[in-house]
Design a protein around this motif. Structure first.
Motif, PDB file in Angstrom:
ATOM      1  N   SER A  52       0.854  -1.188   0.000  1.00  0.00           N
ATOM      2  CA  SER A  52       0.000   0.000   0.000  1.00  0.00           C
ATOM      3  C   SER A  52       0.887   1.234   0.000  1.00  0.00           C
ATOM      4  CB  SER A  52      -0.895   0.010   1.244  1.00  0.00           C
ATOM      5  OG  SER A  52      -0.113   0.257   2.392  1.00  0.00           O
ATOM      6  N   GLY A  53       0.280   2.358  -0.251  1.00  0.00           N
ATOM      7  CA  GLY A  53       1.028   3.612  -0.259  1.00  0.00           C
ATOM      8  C   GLY A  53       1.223   4.183   1.128  1.00  0.00           C
ATOM      9  N   LYS A  54       0.732   3.494   2.149  1.00  0.00           N
ATOM     10  CA  LYS A  54       0.811   4.014   3.517  1.00  0.00           C
ATOM     11  C   LYS A  54       2.161   3.698   4.153  1.00  0.00           C
ATOM     12  CE  LYS A  54      -4.087   3.712   4.215  1.00  0.00           C
ATOM     13  NZ  LYS A  54      -5.194   3.108   4.902  1.00  0.00           N
ATOM     14  N   GLY A  55       2.620   4.619   4.988  1.00  0.00           N
ATOM     15  CA  GLY A  55       3.832   4.399   5.754  1.00  0.00           C
ATOM     16  C   GLY A  55       5.103   4.900   5.111  1.00  0.00           C
ATOM     17  N   TRP A  56       5.044   5.350   3.867  1.00  0.00           N
ATOM     18  CA  TRP A  56       6.240   5.851   3.203  1.00  0.00           C
ATOM     19  C   TRP A  56       6.584   7.244   3.713  1.00  0.00           C
ATOM     20  CZ3 TRP A  56       9.539   2.982   0.699  1.00  0.00           C
ATOM     21  CH2 TRP A  56       9.101   1.809   0.076  1.00  0.00           C
ATOM     22  N   ILE A  57       7.861   7.459   4.021  1.00  0.00           N
ATOM     23  CA  ILE A  57       8.340   8.760   4.488  1.00  0.00           C
ATOM     24  C   ILE A  57       9.473   9.187   3.565  1.00  0.00           C
ATOM     25  CG2 ILE A  57       9.294  10.061   6.413  1.00  0.00           C
ATOM     26  CD1 ILE A  57       8.247   7.794   8.240  1.00  0.00           C
ATOM     27  N   TYR A  58       9.351  10.376   3.008  1.00  0.00           N
ATOM     28  CA  TYR A  58      10.354  10.889   2.090  1.00  0.00           C
ATOM     29  C   TYR A  58      11.584  11.325   2.877  1.00  0.00           C
ATOM     30  CZ  TYR A  58      12.400  13.537  -1.727  1.00  0.00           C
ATOM     31  OH  TYR A  58      13.251  14.012  -2.685  1.00  0.00           O
ATOM     32  N   GLY A  59      12.760  10.953   2.390  1.00  0.00           N
ATOM     33  CA  GLY A  59      13.969  11.295   3.104  1.00  0.00           C
ATOM     34  C   GLY A  59      15.189  11.383   2.221  1.00  0.00           C
ATOM     35  N   VAL A  60      16.313  11.643   2.879  1.00  0.00           N
ATOM     36  CA  VAL A  60      17.615  11.713   2.238  1.00  0.00           C
ATOM     37  C   VAL A  60      18.528  10.760   2.991  1.00  0.00           C
ATOM     38  CG1 VAL A  60      19.610  13.192   1.763  1.00  0.00           C
ATOM     39  CG2 VAL A  60      17.313  14.104   1.542  1.00  0.00           C
ATOM     40  N   ALA A  61      19.236   9.924   2.265  1.00  0.00           N
ATOM     41  CA  ALA A  61      20.176   8.997   2.887  1.00  0.00           C
ATOM     42  C   ALA A  61      21.596   9.458   2.579  1.00  0.00           C
ATOM     43  CB  ALA A  61      19.947   7.582   2.373  1.00  0.00           C
ATOM     44  N   ARG A  62      22.505   9.160   3.518  1.00  0.00           N
ATOM     45  CA  ARG A  62      23.901   9.564   3.361  1.00  0.00           C
ATOM     46  C   ARG A  62      24.799   8.404   3.775  1.00  0.00           C
ATOM     47  NH1 ARG A  62      25.670  14.439   7.050  1.00  0.00           N
ATOM     48  NH2 ARG A  62      25.393  12.871   8.653  1.00  0.00           N
ATOM     49  N   TYR A  63      25.768   8.096   2.929  1.00  0.00           N
ATOM     50  CA  TYR A  63      26.760   7.085   3.280  1.00  0.00           C
ATOM     51  C   TYR A  63      27.716   7.683   4.303  1.00  0.00           C
ATOM     52  CZ  TYR A  63      25.177   4.791  -0.983  1.00  0.00           C
ATOM     53  OH  TYR A  63      24.409   4.200  -1.950  1.00  0.00           O
ATOM     54  N   ASN A  64      27.997   6.916   5.351  1.00  0.00           N
ATOM     55  CA  ASN A  64      28.940   7.349   6.375  1.00  0.00           C
ATOM     56  C   ASN A  64      29.700   6.115   6.854  1.00  0.00           C
ATOM     57  OD1 ASN A  64      30.365   8.617   8.368  1.00  0.00           O
ATOM     58  ND2 ASN A  64      28.592   9.245   9.566  1.00  0.00           N
ATOM     59  N   GLY A  65      30.813   5.825   6.210  1.00  0.00           N
ATOM     60  CA  GLY A  65      31.600   4.647   6.575  1.00  0.00           C
ATOM     61  C   GLY A  65      30.850   3.370   6.261  1.00  0.00           C
ATOM     62  N   ASP A  66      30.627   2.548   7.283  1.00  0.00           N
ATOM     63  CA  ASP A  66      29.937   1.269   7.114  1.00  0.00           C
ATOM     64  C   ASP A  66      28.459   1.344   7.457  1.00  0.00           C
ATOM     65  OD1 ASP A  66      31.959  -0.249   6.076  1.00  0.00           O
ATOM     66  OD2 ASP A  66      32.684  -0.960   8.016  1.00  0.00           O
ATOM     67  N   ARG A  67      27.878   2.514   7.350  1.00  0.00           N
ATOM     68  CA  ARG A  67      26.439   2.637   7.590  1.00  0.00           C
ATOM     69  C   ARG A  67      25.842   3.704   6.679  1.00  0.00           C
ATOM     70  NH1 ARG A  67      28.501   5.128  12.457  1.00  0.00           N
ATOM     71  NH2 ARG A  67      27.940   7.310  12.435  1.00  0.00           N
ATOM     72  N   VAL A  68      24.541   3.593   6.517  1.00  0.00           N
ATOM     73  CA  VAL A  68      23.766   4.601   5.791  1.00  0.00           C
ATOM     74  C   VAL A  68      22.922   5.322   6.831  1.00  0.00           C
ATOM     75  CG1 VAL A  68      21.867   4.939   4.166  1.00  0.00           C
ATOM     76  CG2 VAL A  68      23.680   3.354   3.609  1.00  0.00           C
ATOM     77  N   GLU A  69      23.029   6.638   6.843  1.00  0.00           N
ATOM     78  CA  GLU A  69      22.226   7.453   7.757  1.00  0.00           C
ATOM     79  C   GLU A  69      21.047   7.997   6.971  1.00  0.00           C
ATOM     80  OE1 GLU A  69      25.843   9.076  10.550  1.00  0.00           O
ATOM     81  OE2 GLU A  69      25.271  10.251   8.800  1.00  0.00           O
ATOM     82  N   TRP A  70      19.851   7.847   7.531  1.00  0.00           N
ATOM     83  CA  TRP A  70      18.639   8.280   6.847  1.00  0.00           C
ATOM     84  C   TRP A  70      18.003   9.425   7.613  1.00  0.00           C
ATOM     85  CZ3 TRP A  70      13.414   8.583   7.894  1.00  0.00           C
ATOM     86  CH2 TRP A  70      12.595   8.814   6.788  1.00  0.00           C
ATOM     87  N   PHE A  71      17.754  10.542   6.924  1.00  0.00           N
ATOM     88  CA  PHE A  71      17.167  11.746   7.497  1.00  0.00           C
ATOM     89  C   PHE A  71      15.797  11.987   6.871  1.00  0.00           C
ATOM     90  CE2 PHE A  71      21.715  12.225   7.547  1.00  0.00           C
ATOM     91  CZ  PHE A  71      22.021  12.886   8.725  1.00  0.00           C
ATOM     92  N   ARG A  72      14.838  12.363   7.690  1.00  0.00           N
ATOM     93  CA  ARG A  72      13.551  12.808   7.149  1.00  0.00           C
ATOM     94  C   ARG A  72      13.763  14.140   6.457  1.00  0.00           C
ATOM     95  NH1 ARG A  72       8.551  11.173  10.762  1.00  0.00           N
ATOM     96  NH2 ARG A  72       7.575  12.453   9.193  1.00  0.00           N
ATOM     97  N   VAL A  73      13.128  14.337   5.320  1.00  0.00           N
ATOM     98  CA  VAL A  73      13.271  15.609   4.609  1.00  0.00           C
ATOM     99  C   VAL A  73      12.546  16.715   5.363  1.00  0.00           C
ATOM    100  CG1 VAL A  73      12.566  16.868   2.542  1.00  0.00           C
ATOM    101  CG2 VAL A  73      13.710  14.695   2.322  1.00  0.00           C
ATOM    102  N   PHE A  74      11.335  16.459   5.802  1.00  0.00           N
ATOM    103  CA  PHE A  74      10.525  17.484   6.444  1.00  0.00           C
ATOM    104  C   PHE A  74      10.708  17.433   7.954  1.00  0.00           C
ATOM    105  CE2 PHE A  74       8.397  16.370   2.437  1.00  0.00           C
ATOM    106  CZ  PHE A  74       8.566  17.578   1.794  1.00  0.00           C
ATOM    107  N   SER A  75      11.894  17.826   8.397  1.00  0.00           N
ATOM    108  CA  SER A  75      12.239  17.811   9.812  1.00  0.00           C
ATOM    109  C   SER A  75      13.342  18.831  10.047  1.00  0.00           C
ATOM    110  CB  SER A  75      12.719  16.410  10.215  1.00  0.00           C
ATOM    111  OG  SER A  75      13.246  16.431  11.512  1.00  0.00           O
ATOM    112  N   TYR A  76      13.444  19.294  11.268  1.00  0.00           N
ATOM    113  CA  TYR A  76      14.543  20.190  11.637  1.00  0.00           C
ATOM    114  C   TYR A  76      15.626  19.443  12.408  1.00  0.00           C
ATOM    115  CZ  TYR A  76      11.617  24.131  10.312  1.00  0.00           C
ATOM    116  OH  TYR A  76      10.853  25.014   9.609  1.00  0.00           O
ATOM    117  N   ALA A  77      15.443  18.164  12.671  1.00  0.00           N
ATOM    118  CA  ALA A  77      16.383  17.387  13.478  1.00  0.00           C
ATOM    119  C   ALA A  77      17.754  17.317  12.795  1.00  0.00           C
ATOM    120  CB  ALA A  77      15.856  15.971  13.695  1.00  0.00           C
ATOM    121  N   PRO A  78      18.821  17.612  13.527  1.00  0.00           N
ATOM    122  CA  PRO A  78      20.162  17.573  12.929  1.00  0.00           C
ATOM    123  C   PRO A  78      20.731  16.160  12.829  1.00  0.00           C
ATOM    124  CG  PRO A  78      20.313  18.280  15.201  1.00  0.00           C
ATOM    125  CD  PRO A  78      18.840  18.126  14.898  1.00  0.00           C
TER     126      PRO A  78
END
Length: 149
Positions: A52-78
């Motif tokens: 279903s189309g429910k539950g999807w959150i738009y974001g930006v992912a960033r490679y950082n060493g051996d992990r991928v960090e995922w940030f919500r686009v519509f957020s102020y969280a650093p």
């Protein structure tokens, strides 16, 4: 009248300041490079018959060493909302968006069904970002278990 203009001016300044901080956060996330647009659906039920189309959150992912960090686009969280370690990501399947997902995701998205530490999740990204993501997974240092379907 003067009070109304003063209040209106303050509201406009606050809105502009909020938009500036929002844009600055996005710029700071992308500053180090290695970022890509990536929608996330966390804790997907195993018994879901049709996506279903429910539950999807738009974001930006960033490679950082051996992990991928995922940030919500519509957020102020650093800080990233989720961190996915390379050794804990298990790719299950790759598919195109179906049904309502086509409306919830970007037009050229490919959905990657994964498991991370026992939690089922789905990532939606462009074909180019998917190629880079799978290459990053497969490029694990020697001795690390990597499961790419």
């Amino acid at each position: 009248m003067v009070l109304a203009l003063l209040v209106s001016g303050a509201v406009v300044v606050l809105v502009l300041l909020g938009l500036f901080v929002f844009g600055l956060r996005r710029r700071l996330i992308q500053r180090s490079g290695g970022t890509f647009d990536c929608s996330l659906r966390w804790n997907v039920p195993d018994d879901e018959a049709e996506p279903s189309g429910k539950g999807w959150i738009y974001g930006v992912a960033r490679y950082n060493g051996d992990r991928v960090e995922w940030f919500r686009v519509f957020s102020y969280a650093p800080r990233p909302r989720r961190q996915l370690e390379r050794f804990a990501i298990e790719v299950r399947e790759r598919r195109t968006p179906q049904g309502e997902e086509e409306l919830a995701l970007l037009s050229d998205s490919v959905v990657l069904a994964c498991r991370h530490r026992g939690t089922r999740l789905e990532l939606a990204m462009s074909e180019d970002a998917l190629t880079g993501f799978l290459a990053w997974l497969e490029a694990a240092p020697p001795g690390q278990r990597v499961n790419v379907a």
